[in-house]
Design a protein around this motif. Sequence first.
Motif, short mmCIF file in Angstrom:
data_model
loop_
_atom_site.label_atom_id
_atom_site.label_comp_id
_atom_site.label_asym_id
_atom_site.label_seq_id
_atom_site.Cartn_x
_atom_site.Cartn_y
_atom_site.Cartn_z
N TYR A 63 7.17 -13.81 0.85
CA TYR A 63 7.65 -14.69 1.91
C TYR A 63 6.97 -14.42 3.25
N GLY A 64 6.05 -13.47 3.25
CA GLY A 64 5.32 -13.18 4.47
C GLY A 64 5.97 -12.15 5.37
N ILE A 65 6.98 -11.46 4.87
CA ILE A 65 7.65 -10.44 5.66
C ILE A 65 6.94 -9.11 5.47
N THR A 66 6.71 -8.43 6.56
CA THR A 66 6.04 -7.13 6.50
C THR A 66 7.01 -6.02 6.87
N ASN A 67 6.82 -4.88 6.26
CA ASN A 67 7.49 -3.68 6.73
C ASN A 67 6.57 -2.49 6.55
N TYR A 68 6.76 -1.52 7.42
CA TYR A 68 5.86 -0.38 7.52
C TYR A 68 6.66 0.93 7.56
N ALA A 69 6.03 1.97 7.07
CA ALA A 69 6.58 3.30 7.27
C ALA A 69 6.58 3.60 8.77
N GLU A 70 7.59 4.33 9.21
CA GLU A 70 7.69 4.64 10.64
C GLU A 70 6.44 5.35 11.16
N SER A 71 5.86 6.17 10.33
CA SER A 71 4.71 6.98 10.75
C SER A 71 3.45 6.16 11.02
N VAL A 72 3.42 4.91 10.53
CA VAL A 72 2.20 4.11 10.71
C VAL A 72 2.43 2.87 11.56
N LYS A 73 3.66 2.63 11.96
CA LYS A 73 3.95 1.44 12.77
C LYS A 73 3.11 1.43 14.03
N GLY A 74 2.54 0.27 14.33
CA GLY A 74 1.71 0.13 15.51
C GLY A 74 0.27 0.55 15.31
N TYR A 104 -5.34 -6.42 2.35
CA TYR A 104 -6.06 -5.46 3.19
C TYR A 104 -5.06 -4.53 3.87
N LEU A 105 -5.57 -3.40 4.28
CA LEU A 105 -4.81 -2.50 5.14
C LEU A 105 -5.76 -2.02 6.24
N TRP A 161 0.86 -1.18 0.00
CA TRP A 161 0.00 0.00 0.00
C TRP A 161 0.89 1.22 0.00
N TYR A 162 0.59 2.14 -0.89
CA TYR A 162 1.26 3.44 -0.97
C TYR A 162 0.20 4.51 -0.73
N ARG A 163 0.66 5.70 -0.46
CA ARG A 163 -0.27 6.83 -0.36
C ARG A 163 0.38 8.08 -0.92
N GLN A 164 -0.48 8.97 -1.35
CA GLN A 164 -0.01 10.24 -1.89
C GLN A 164 -0.93 11.34 -1.43
N ALA A 165 -0.38 12.27 -0.67
CA ALA A 165 -1.12 13.44 -0.23
C ALA A 165 -0.94 14.56 -1.25
N PRO A 166 -1.85 15.53 -1.29
CA PRO A 166 -1.72 16.63 -2.25
C PRO A 166 -0.38 17.33 -2.12
N GLY A 167 0.29 17.51 -3.26
CA GLY A 167 1.56 18.19 -3.26
C GLY A 167 2.74 17.39 -2.76
N GLU A 168 2.49 16.12 -2.44
CA GLU A 168 3.54 15.27 -1.90
C GLU A 168 3.84 14.13 -2.88
N PHE A 200 -1.18 0.60 11.70
CA PHE A 200 -1.65 -0.03 10.46
C PHE A 200 -1.17 -1.48 10.40
N THR A 201 -1.99 -2.32 9.78
CA THR A 201 -1.64 -3.72 9.59
C THR A 201 -2.00 -4.15 8.18
N ILE A 202 -1.02 -4.71 7.47
CA ILE A 202 -1.27 -5.23 6.13
C ILE A 202 -1.44 -6.74 6.23
N SER A 203 -2.36 -7.27 5.45
CA SER A 203 -2.59 -8.71 5.48
C SER A 203 -3.17 -9.15 4.14
N ARG A 204 -3.06 -10.45 3.90
CA ARG A 204 -3.69 -11.01 2.69
C ARG A 204 -4.98 -11.70 3.08
N GLY A 205 -5.87 -11.78 2.11
CA GLY A 205 -7.08 -12.54 2.31
C GLY A 205 -6.81 -14.02 2.12
#
Length: 115
Positions: free
Chosen positions: A54-65, A79-80, A36-43, A67-72
């Motif tokens: 392989y099932g490894i997750t990583n998150y942007a520091e700003s969303v750690k704790g 999902y996010l 999942w990516y995101r884009q704010a106006p002007g950014e 947001f959770t990404i998962s597969r169906g």
Amino acid sequence: QVQLVESGGGLVQAGGSLNLSCVASGRTFVDNDASWYRQAPGEQRELVARLTGYGITNYAESVKGRFTISRGNVKNTVYLQMNNLKPEDTAVYYCNFYTRGSDYWGQGTQVTVSS
């Protein structure tokens, strides 16, 4: 033709939650990375969360704790789950599947967090 369709965006108050979904069609994905990516106006577009084949997750520091990404159960779905949303999370959120040199993007879903 591969299509990724996001859903679940909307307007929510700060502290609220949303669950974004992304469904891919047109081919079967087996060991792809899903992000999942995101884009704010002007950014610039930024990576929010990634789930590798392989099932490894990583998150942007700003969303750690928060947001959770998962597969169906079907691997073509990702999902996010977004909790404790903040106004700075406001952006268009894009789903991305990457496999064997091929990149696929959805059209985006708007998330707006009011203070």
